[in-house]
Design a protein around this motif. Structure first.
Motif, PDB file in Angstrom:
ATOM      1  N   GLU A   1      -1.495  11.439   0.992  1.00  0.00           N
ATOM      2  CA  GLU A   1      -1.397  10.149   1.072  1.00  0.00           C
ATOM      3  C   GLU A   1      -0.190   9.446   0.720  1.00  0.00           C
ATOM      4  O   GLU A   1       0.348   9.771  -0.319  1.00  0.00           O
ATOM      5  CB  GLU A   1      -2.707   9.734   0.092  1.00  0.00           C
ATOM      6  N   ALA A   2       0.095   8.605   1.604  1.00  0.00           N
ATOM      7  CA  ALA A   2       1.298   7.994   1.158  1.00  0.00           C
ATOM      8  C   ALA A   2       1.166   6.288   1.091  1.00  0.00           C
ATOM      9  O   ALA A   2       0.528   5.863   1.984  1.00  0.00           O
ATOM     10  CB  ALA A   2       2.441   8.053   2.330  1.00  0.00           C
ATOM     11  N   ALA A   3       1.665   5.634   0.177  1.00  0.00           N
ATOM     12  CA  ALA A   3       1.829   4.280   0.192  1.00  0.00           C
ATOM     13  C   ALA A   3       3.168   3.585   0.096  1.00  0.00           C
ATOM     14  O   ALA A   3       3.958   4.070  -0.480  1.00  0.00           O
ATOM     15  CB  ALA A   3       0.969   3.705  -1.059  1.00  0.00           C
ATOM     16  N   ARG A   4       3.362   2.730   1.143  1.00  0.00           N
ATOM     17  CA  ARG A   4       4.469   2.156   1.080  1.00  0.00           C
ATOM     18  C   ARG A   4       4.718   1.019  -0.144  1.00  0.00           C
ATOM     19  O   ARG A   4       3.833   0.058  -0.287  1.00  0.00           O
ATOM     20  CB  ARG A   4       4.846   1.322   2.365  1.00  0.00           C
ATOM     21  N   THR A   5       5.703   1.323  -1.003  1.00  0.00           N
ATOM     22  CA  THR A   5       6.192   0.428  -2.307  1.00  0.00           C
ATOM     23  C   THR A   5       7.315  -0.646  -1.949  1.00  0.00           C
ATOM     24  O   THR A   5       7.533  -1.463  -2.677  1.00  0.00           O
ATOM     25  CB  THR A   5       6.128   1.136  -3.361  1.00  0.00           C
ATOM     26  N   GLY A   6       7.842  -0.129  -0.764  1.00  0.00           N
ATOM     27  CA  GLY A   6       9.202  -0.967  -0.512  1.00  0.00           C
ATOM     28  C   GLY A   6      10.127  -0.025   0.183  1.00  0.00           C
ATOM     29  O   GLY A   6       9.885   1.074   0.488  1.00  0.00           O
ATOM     30  N   GLY A   7      11.224  -0.702   0.731  1.00  0.00           N
ATOM     31  CA  GLY A   7      12.210   0.160   1.569  1.00  0.00           C
ATOM     32  C   GLY A   7      11.795   0.318   2.776  1.00  0.00           C
ATOM     33  O   GLY A   7      10.841  -0.312   3.317  1.00  0.00           O
ATOM     34  N   THR A   8      12.468   1.156   3.526  1.00  0.00           N
ATOM     35  CA  THR A   8      12.411   1.908   4.949  1.00  0.00           C
ATOM     36  C   THR A   8      12.170   3.285   4.991  1.00  0.00           C
ATOM     37  O   THR A   8      12.755   3.906   4.360  1.00  0.00           O
ATOM     38  CB  THR A   8      13.707   1.241   5.672  1.00  0.00           C
TER      39      THR A   8
END
Length: 67
Positions: free
Chosen positions: A4-11
């Protein structure tokens, strides 16, 4: 295996100095037996096929699990 991955910022694909040396360029489902063609070692494949024996134990450097 599932992640599971969650975007916390960046690209996606950005590499933060000191965090890792392999940028993530995409995600797809593949058979475990196809992983060596994507750069994963046979050791990593065997650990995955065995159900991650000793999961949760500190294994040291990521090279110890075939990464």
């Amino acid at each position: 295996m599932t992640f599971e991955a969650a975007r916390t910022g960046g690209t996606v694909g950005d590499v933060v100095a000191g965090a890792d040396s392999t940028p993530i360029r995409g995600v797809k489902f593949v058979a475990l037996t196809d992983l060596p063609a994507l750069g994963f070692s046979l050791r990593f494949v065997k650990l995955a096929q065995a159900g991650w024996p000793e999961a949760g134990s500190y294994m040291g450097a990521k090279a110890n699990i075939g990464l």
